[in-house]
Design a protein around this motif. Structure first.
Motif, PDB file in Angstrom:
ATOM      1  N   ARG A  95       0.860  -1.188   0.000  1.00 45.61           N
ATOM      2  CA  ARG A  95       0.000   0.000   0.000  1.00 45.61           C
ATOM      3  C   ARG A  95       0.894   1.234   0.000  1.00 45.61           C
ATOM      4  N   PRO A 141       1.716   5.513   0.019  1.00 45.64           N
ATOM      5  CA  PRO A 141       1.254   6.664   0.799  1.00 45.64           C
ATOM      6  C   PRO A 141       0.071   7.382   0.166  1.00 45.64           C
ATOM      7  N   ASP A 142      -0.165   7.137  -1.131  1.00 50.25           N
ATOM      8  CA  ASP A 142      -1.307   7.722  -1.832  1.00 50.25           C
ATOM      9  C   ASP A 142      -2.560   6.862  -1.709  1.00 50.25           C
ATOM     10  N   LYS A 143      -2.487   5.793  -0.895  1.00 50.09           N
ATOM     11  CA  LYS A 143      -3.594   4.861  -0.653  1.00 50.09           C
ATOM     12  C   LYS A 143      -3.821   3.885  -1.803  1.00 50.09           C
ATOM     13  N   ALA A 144      -3.054   3.997  -2.876  1.00 53.72           N
ATOM     14  CA  ALA A 144      -3.148   3.034  -3.968  1.00 53.72           C
ATOM     15  C   ALA A 144      -2.342   1.790  -3.621  1.00 53.72           C
ATOM     16  N   LEU A 145      -2.644   0.686  -4.315  1.00 54.33           N
ATOM     17  CA  LEU A 145      -1.825  -0.521  -4.224  1.00 54.33           C
ATOM     18  C   LEU A 145      -0.795  -0.477  -5.344  1.00 54.33           C
ATOM     19  N   GLN A 170       0.256   0.263 -10.677  1.00 53.35           N
ATOM     20  CA  GLN A 170      -0.518   0.856  -9.586  1.00 53.35           C
ATOM     21  C   GLN A 170      -1.997   0.532  -9.774  1.00 53.35           C
ATOM     22  N   ARG A 183      -5.409   1.967  -8.305  1.00 50.21           N
ATOM     23  CA  ARG A 183      -5.982   3.057  -7.516  1.00 50.21           C
ATOM     24  C   ARG A 183      -7.147   2.556  -6.655  1.00 50.21           C
ATOM     25  N   PRO A 184      -7.531   3.318  -5.649  1.00 49.67           N
ATOM     26  CA  PRO A 184      -8.677   2.920  -4.815  1.00 49.67           C
ATOM     27  C   PRO A 184      -9.969   2.704  -5.596  1.00 49.67           C
ATOM     28  N   ASP A 189      -2.294  -5.412   5.115  1.00 47.50           N
ATOM     29  CA  ASP A 189      -2.663  -4.006   5.117  1.00 47.50           C
ATOM     30  C   ASP A 189      -3.088  -3.559   6.511  1.00 47.50           C
ATOM     31  N   ASP A 243      -5.801  -2.295   7.542  1.00 47.24           N
ATOM     32  CA  ASP A 243      -7.178  -2.628   7.907  1.00 47.24           C
ATOM     33  C   ASP A 243      -7.383  -4.124   8.129  1.00 47.24           C
TER      34      ASP A 243
END
Length: 359
Positions: free
Chosen positions: A56, A58-62, A74, A76-77, A338, A340
């Motif tokens: 993960r 820092p931009d919340k993308a994988l 990448q 994205r969310p 992750d 969560d």
């Protein structure tokens, strides 16, 4: 084939490892065929080729290593996929090239530092690269591009590495590197640029429980992570074991694995693995293992030390979604726990990214 799956499930329950009952699994990227396609579209409709390490950002993308395509991609969310790094040619690029034009060679792992910059283990080129996420330039920070074992105590830019694979940052911000081809773990001081050997002798050997970190051999160091106490965990592929490096006592503690190949669960020191290549620690202190040659996901309980089967049948294949113990993998490599609690998996030879989530 179903009888094999049911047998594995029964054995997992018998060994007190029915951890899979609280999980469900689904694919989030890849169509199951090797290739390169799908950029700017949904990841589930894209072609991947041997995905390995995943993390993960820092931009919340994988972000993951699309190793067979020699690229970093990448997700994205919103579920859309993009290619970020790599020209796709199996070549060597000098330091300072644009990230899209940088030739990578079978990258297995990537990480981000506290500043948000990306670090890539460029295994086939025997170097570690840093991508400045502000400028888009990829700099070589360790290795010369030639395989070897040298440079301890000097700048990492003149050191030789041999097939670096797992990488991770310590709590102090130094980069630890599984210099796999040399059977050592090396430490790169980010502030000074100096490199040293942290563990291993450069020769294959048995790693005794309780041995000192210095001067003790390793057997195929492949994947690393740090726990909440700042201790380093290591999975050895050829050694088929998991160790914890006690940084204060300067000792190596055996966590799991007898050293023999197999797929036995239960108490960690009696368990067996089949060439583990991925390791990630979750927030509760559990260690998640990509047990590659067994094509399963295992978990080492952070409190009891027991090893449980969470996903996979032990037979190579592709899915399906739903019950983790009915989902086949094909030589998975990357694994990431992750924040969560979700567990992301690079299912390499099924050419998919999968995720385990609590029900």
């Amino acid at each position: 084939m179903k009888r094999i799956s049911h047998l594995i499930y029964f054995l997992s329950v018998l060994l007190g490892s029915n951890a899979s009952a609280q999980w469900k699994i689904e694919a989030i990227a890849g169509v199951g065929n090797p290739g390169l396609s799908g950029d700017y579209g949904k990841a589930l409709k894209a072609n991947l080729y041997n995905p390995f390490g995943i993390v993960r950002g820092p931009d919340k993308a994988l972000w993951f290593c699309d190793s067979g395509n020699n690229r970093i991609r990448q997700i994205r969310p919103d579920g859309f996929i993009f290619t970020f790094a790599g020209s796709g040619t199996k070549d060597f690029s000098p330091s300072g090239t644009w990230v899209q034009e940088t030739a990578l060679k079978r990258p297995p792992e990537l990480r981000f530092d506290a500043k948000g910059d990306m670090f890539i283990a460029d295994m086939g080129n025997h170097v570690i690269r840093k991508v400045d996420m502000q400028t888009g330039k990829a700099e070589i920070i360790a290795g010369t591009g030639l395989a070897g074992y040298s440079g301890d105590g000097d700048t990492a830019l003149i050191a030789h590495l041999r097939q670096p694979q797992g990488i991770q940052f310590s709590p102090e911000g130094d980069l630890f590197i599984c210099d796999t081809g040399n059977n050592v773990i090396r430490r790169l001081e980010i502030k000074t640029g100096l490199i040293t050997t942290f563990a291993g002798t450069g020769k294959v050997g048995v790693t005794p429980d309780g041995a000192p970190i210095e001067g003790t051999p390793l057997n195929g160091p492949r994947a690393i992570d740090f726990d909440r106490n700042g201790d380093l965990w290591l999975a050895t592929k050829e050694g088929c074991q998991v160790f914890k490096f006690d940084m204060k006592a300067r000792r190596i503690r055996l966590v799991a694995g007898t050293g023999a190949r197999g797929m036995k669960g239960g108490p960690g020191k009696q368990a067996t693995f089949g060439g583990p290549t991925g390791l990630s620690l979750d927030a509760e202190g559990n260690a998640w293992i990509a047990d590659t040659e067994n094509s399963v996901v295992r978990m080492i309980d952070g409190k009891s030390g027991d090893v449980s089967l969470v996903a996979g049948t032990g037979e190579r294949g592709d899915g399906p979604d739903g019950d983790p113990l009915q989902c086949k993998f094909s030589r998975l490599h990357g694994i990431f726990a992750d924040a969560d609690g979700s567990i992301f998996i690079g299912d390499s030879e099924a050419h998919r990214i999968r995720v385990l989530r609590k029900k």
